[in-house]
Design a protein around this motif. Sequence first.
Motif, short mmCIF file in Angstrom:
data_model
loop_
_atom_site.label_atom_id
_atom_site.label_comp_id
_atom_site.label_asym_id
_atom_site.label_seq_id
_atom_site.Cartn_x
_atom_site.Cartn_y
_atom_site.Cartn_z
N PHE A 1 0.73 -1.33 -0.05
CA PHE A 1 0.14 -0.11 -0.11
C PHE A 1 1.17 1.16 0.22
O PHE A 1 1.75 1.32 0.67
N TYR A 2 0.70 2.26 -0.89
CA TYR A 2 1.28 3.46 -0.73
C TYR A 2 0.28 4.49 -0.42
O TYR A 2 -0.95 4.68 -0.90
N ASP A 3 0.55 4.94 0.84
CA ASP A 3 -0.43 6.18 1.44
C ASP A 3 -0.12 7.42 0.60
O ASP A 3 0.62 7.71 -0.12
N SER A 4 -0.89 8.53 1.23
CA SER A 4 -0.66 9.90 0.54
C SER A 4 0.65 10.41 0.73
O SER A 4 0.83 11.36 -0.06
N LEU A 5 1.57 10.22 1.54
CA LEU A 5 2.83 10.58 1.63
C LEU A 5 3.87 9.71 0.83
O LEU A 5 5.19 10.09 0.76
N LEU A 6 3.27 8.81 0.07
CA LEU A 6 4.23 7.99 -0.53
C LEU A 6 5.10 7.01 0.58
O LEU A 6 5.98 6.27 -0.12
N ILE A 7 4.61 6.65 1.47
CA ILE A 7 5.03 5.66 2.42
C ILE A 7 4.56 4.37 2.02
O ILE A 7 3.26 3.84 1.97
N PRO A 8 5.51 3.22 1.64
CA PRO A 8 5.10 1.95 1.40
C PRO A 8 4.81 1.15 2.54
O PRO A 8 5.64 1.28 3.56
N HIS A 9 3.55 0.42 2.72
CA HIS A 9 3.20 -0.13 3.73
C HIS A 9 3.33 -1.77 3.11
O HIS A 9 2.51 -2.16 2.38
N ILE A 10 4.41 -2.54 3.28
CA ILE A 10 4.82 -3.77 2.75
C ILE A 10 4.17 -4.84 3.56
O ILE A 10 4.45 -5.03 4.92
N TYR A 11 3.78 -5.88 2.88
CA TYR A 11 3.11 -7.18 3.64
C TYR A 11 3.68 -8.32 2.56
O TYR A 11 3.55 -8.37 1.43
N ALA A 12 4.39 -9.30 3.49
CA ALA A 12 4.89 -10.32 2.67
C ALA A 12 4.51 -11.46 3.61
O ALA A 12 4.27 -11.33 5.00
N GLU A 13 4.32 -12.55 3.11
CA GLU A 13 3.97 -13.85 3.83
C GLU A 13 5.15 -14.55 4.72
O GLU A 13 5.11 -15.35 5.55
N ASN A 14 6.43 -14.01 4.29
CA ASN A 14 7.72 -14.78 4.96
C ASN A 14 8.60 -13.58 5.07
O ASN A 14 8.44 -12.64 4.23
N GLU A 15 9.71 -13.63 5.92
CA GLU A 15 10.81 -12.78 5.88
C GLU A 15 11.57 -12.46 4.69
O GLU A 15 12.16 -11.40 4.42
N HIS A 16 12.11 -13.67 3.96
CA HIS A 16 12.60 -13.55 2.59
C HIS A 16 11.95 -12.29 1.94
O HIS A 16 12.63 -11.24 1.47
N ASP A 17 10.76 -12.45 1.43
CA ASP A 17 10.07 -11.68 0.76
C ASP A 17 10.08 -10.32 1.29
O ASP A 17 9.98 -9.02 0.52
N LEU A 18 9.65 -10.02 2.46
CA LEU A 18 9.73 -8.94 3.24
C LEU A 18 11.02 -8.06 3.05
O LEU A 18 10.65 -7.00 2.58
N TYR A 19 12.07 -8.66 3.41
CA TYR A 19 13.21 -7.89 3.15
C TYR A 19 13.73 -7.60 1.67
O TYR A 19 14.30 -6.63 1.55
N PHE A 20 13.13 -8.75 0.84
CA PHE A 20 13.44 -8.24 -0.27
C PHE A 20 12.72 -7.25 -1.09
O PHE A 20 13.51 -6.11 -1.80
N LEU A 21 11.47 -7.09 -0.61
CA LEU A 21 10.79 -6.04 -1.18
C LEU A 21 11.01 -4.66 -0.37
O LEU A 21 11.09 -3.68 -1.08
N GLN A 22 11.76 -4.58 1.09
CA GLN A 22 12.15 -3.48 1.40
C GLN A 22 13.40 -3.07 0.59
O GLN A 22 13.19 -1.64 0.34
N GLY A 23 14.29 -3.89 0.23
CA GLY A 23 15.33 -3.47 -0.72
C GLY A 23 14.87 -2.94 -2.10
O GLY A 23 15.49 -1.93 -2.67
N TYR A 24 13.94 -3.74 -2.46
CA TYR A 24 13.52 -3.13 -3.93
C TYR A 24 12.70 -1.99 -3.80
O TYR A 24 13.07 -1.01 -4.54
N ILE A 25 11.82 -1.68 -3.00
CA ILE A 25 10.93 -0.29 -2.69
C ILE A 25 12.01 0.75 -2.37
O ILE A 25 11.85 1.85 -3.13
N THR A 26 13.03 0.49 -1.55
CA THR A 26 13.83 1.62 -1.13
C THR A 26 14.67 2.08 -2.44
O THR A 26 14.88 3.18 -2.56
N ALA A 27 15.32 1.05 -3.22
CA ALA A 27 15.99 1.31 -4.37
C ALA A 27 15.18 1.95 -5.32
O ALA A 27 15.56 2.76 -6.07
#
Length: 814
Positions: free
Chosen positions: A66-92
């Motif tokens: 979810f991207y809110d009105s400030l462009l803050i990404p709210h990331i949901y993943a079923e496991n930790e690999h996917d969560l931190y993968f997405l944090q790296g992807y979105i931050t980049a």
Amino acid sequence: MRSSIAGIICAFTFFCIVALDSKINNFPPFGRFLDPFHGFWQNEINDDKLKSQIHTTNLNNKAKIFYDSLLIPHIYAENEHDLYFLQGYITARHRLWQMEFQAMAASGRLSEVFGEATVDYDKKMRRLGIRMAAEKFIEETKKDKKIYKVIESYSEGVNAYINQLEFKDYPVEYKFFNYKPEEWTPLKIGLIFKFIQYSLSGTDYDFENTNVLKQIGQKNFDLLFPNILPGQEPIVNNDSIWAEWDDIVQPKKPSDFKPLSGLKKNVYYKPDPDNGSNNWAVAGSKTKNGNPILSNDPHLNLSLPSIWFSNQLTTPLMNVMGMSIPGIPCVISGYNDKIAWGVTSARRDDKDWYKILYSDHDHLSTYIVDGKYEPFELNIEEIKIRERESILDTIRYTIWGPIVYDQSFGNEKQRAGYALRWSAHDPSSELKSIYLMNKSQNYEQFSNSLKFFSGPSLNFAFISSDNDIAMNIQGRFPNKWVDQGKFVMNGARSDMKWQGYIPQDHNINVLNPKKGFVSSANENPAGKEYPYYTYGQYYEYYRNRRLHQLLDSGQNFTVNDMSKILNDNYSLFAKENLHFLLNHLDQMQFNPSEKEVYDLLSKWDYHYNKDDVAPIYLEEWVNHLMADIWDEFHNHPTKDYRLPTRETTFYLLQHDSSLYFFDALETTKIESISDIINNTFHSSVNYVEEWKQENKEENLLWSKYKGTKIKHMGLLPGFHALNIDNGGYKGIINATKEGHGPSFRMVVEMTKNGPLAYQVIPGGQSGNAGSPFYDNQIEKFNKGELFKVDFFKKDTFISATPPEGLIKIEILKK
């Protein structure tokens, strides 16, 4: 704030002028840079126009953002690999150039992009041993497979984003400076972390202190540079348990310790001495709703893109939100369902310098310790320079650490070498601490997580839904004798080494104090009863006491009250010292302008509000006064001397005005305190009058005179935010200086149903100067206001009905 297209055009115009008017050749190919389909025009996009569905082969399961009105990404993943993968992807996606720029700066590689201008900077970073520290950090982290997997997953996500980019997709800085992103590695995470650790370890004055000591002697040194001034209030005083400890080891100073001499000028990069913060936690007994409230605002260099990146990280087993540092996984300062925490710099001294005794005139082979020859460990560094031949720099490692300053760096006339002992050079696993912190559900778990946090030394303020509040001063603190590390030590003696570290269980902390709050503002950590030596190069004296006044006197606090305190512009320095100055003035000597200034200051309420005028005259008066009093230490041709702080200076002015230091050297007359105060009043008023003549189009207002600016990290013209309309200053809770101040503001109220969070950053979420989210929060930052941010429960991500107010939803499939 500014049109991004106009900013890019302004930068390009500037670039063309420089390129055509000089012999600089490392400018971008004009065709590619101006290409409307691939060049900088492609960066004028809105971040909310990204695809609504992304397919990647790197995920183990589906995920949602979810991207809110400030462009803050709210990331949901079923496991930790996917969560931190997405944090790296979105931050980049939003901060790639910033991440890589900081990693290159930390490793001493900026000359590969910027050429000869940054060679000395690169040498300094390499000689400080930051890369060595990062390598040890990664090797230590590898010992915990779960934590290292976090680093690997994050790096995979960054690389997945990089690998899909074409030239047209590059952040504009790559196009402007004509280079491309590299593969992201775990080492770069370590480099950024150690670079942050260096910035927050405090500005060391070992060289300057030693020169002053040799000049004026120990007695005068202790007078001008006291560890703690009378009236100082520590972070923790009588609420801890150290009186019960019976296994304390206190190192003793060698009896024949002598200060060294001959230290030359070293003028290379040091962190801002005001790097610090405010944080505090108020118990439910002092709040209107009965819930604990936490506040935090780290004081760092103000820059664009913003230093921090806000995100929420959620799995079925974890839900945490707050501020991360681009390039480092997890949340550094933030909150989850049950707890919240915020950090400030503890400013404890963990960097010491040792003078090396070479065994030969060429300084090549060995050095002497305890009369024996010790071999150097040599590391030959190749510094690549854009469009120039590489240079080699040989770094010599000793038992103390790397030699930073010698004949080849720092001063060509320097015969000695100076090695750095820094706690960050030891193996550490801070990411494990942060990872466990993100998952903690109560104070016991949080406190246990801190045991893995070695540095930088930080004050952790804490609240929980259990209505606990706490302050933990955490780091790996060398166990030193009194004054050890305050001066350069003799590297030819092994008895100068640190005597281990203070045990973790003896670090300072307090839980649920009777006064109903905990706070820190970079002041001294504990009272005299604490059994260990706690030297910091500079402890705050005014900001912390003002914070204590507000918290101690208040009751029924609300989030709005906390926001007002974060933006408090009241100067305790002005309150305690202004009328002392005014009382020394000879009003019979005033001209009309000086009489007007005198009347203005006499009626002033001591606030540094943006539209005030009085702060201008007080600050210039103090600047002139400090320069006159400490002229003995100014502008020495070969040595750097430390100057006493304004806190110490004014304490001495009011309590020991007969000191011979107060006499001006350039005159034959012996000046009194009144002479100096009157002379500097006249000169400072004249100085401001000259400014008014030179800036006739500007109103004489504090915000205009101070001129706070938020500059682009790469110093690209047109990408800055100029003329920040904000009050405050150093020594004030709102510590906004010319280019330094609160890098975010955050307030969290912890209810039984979870956190209510409010925040603002002096910039925006996006690193893309063409995005409306690049600097869209600055206006609210200027006004001292906060955004209410959404903390989504786990069930919200799973629900088929998305929450309202989002600007985008991304569904990621395996």
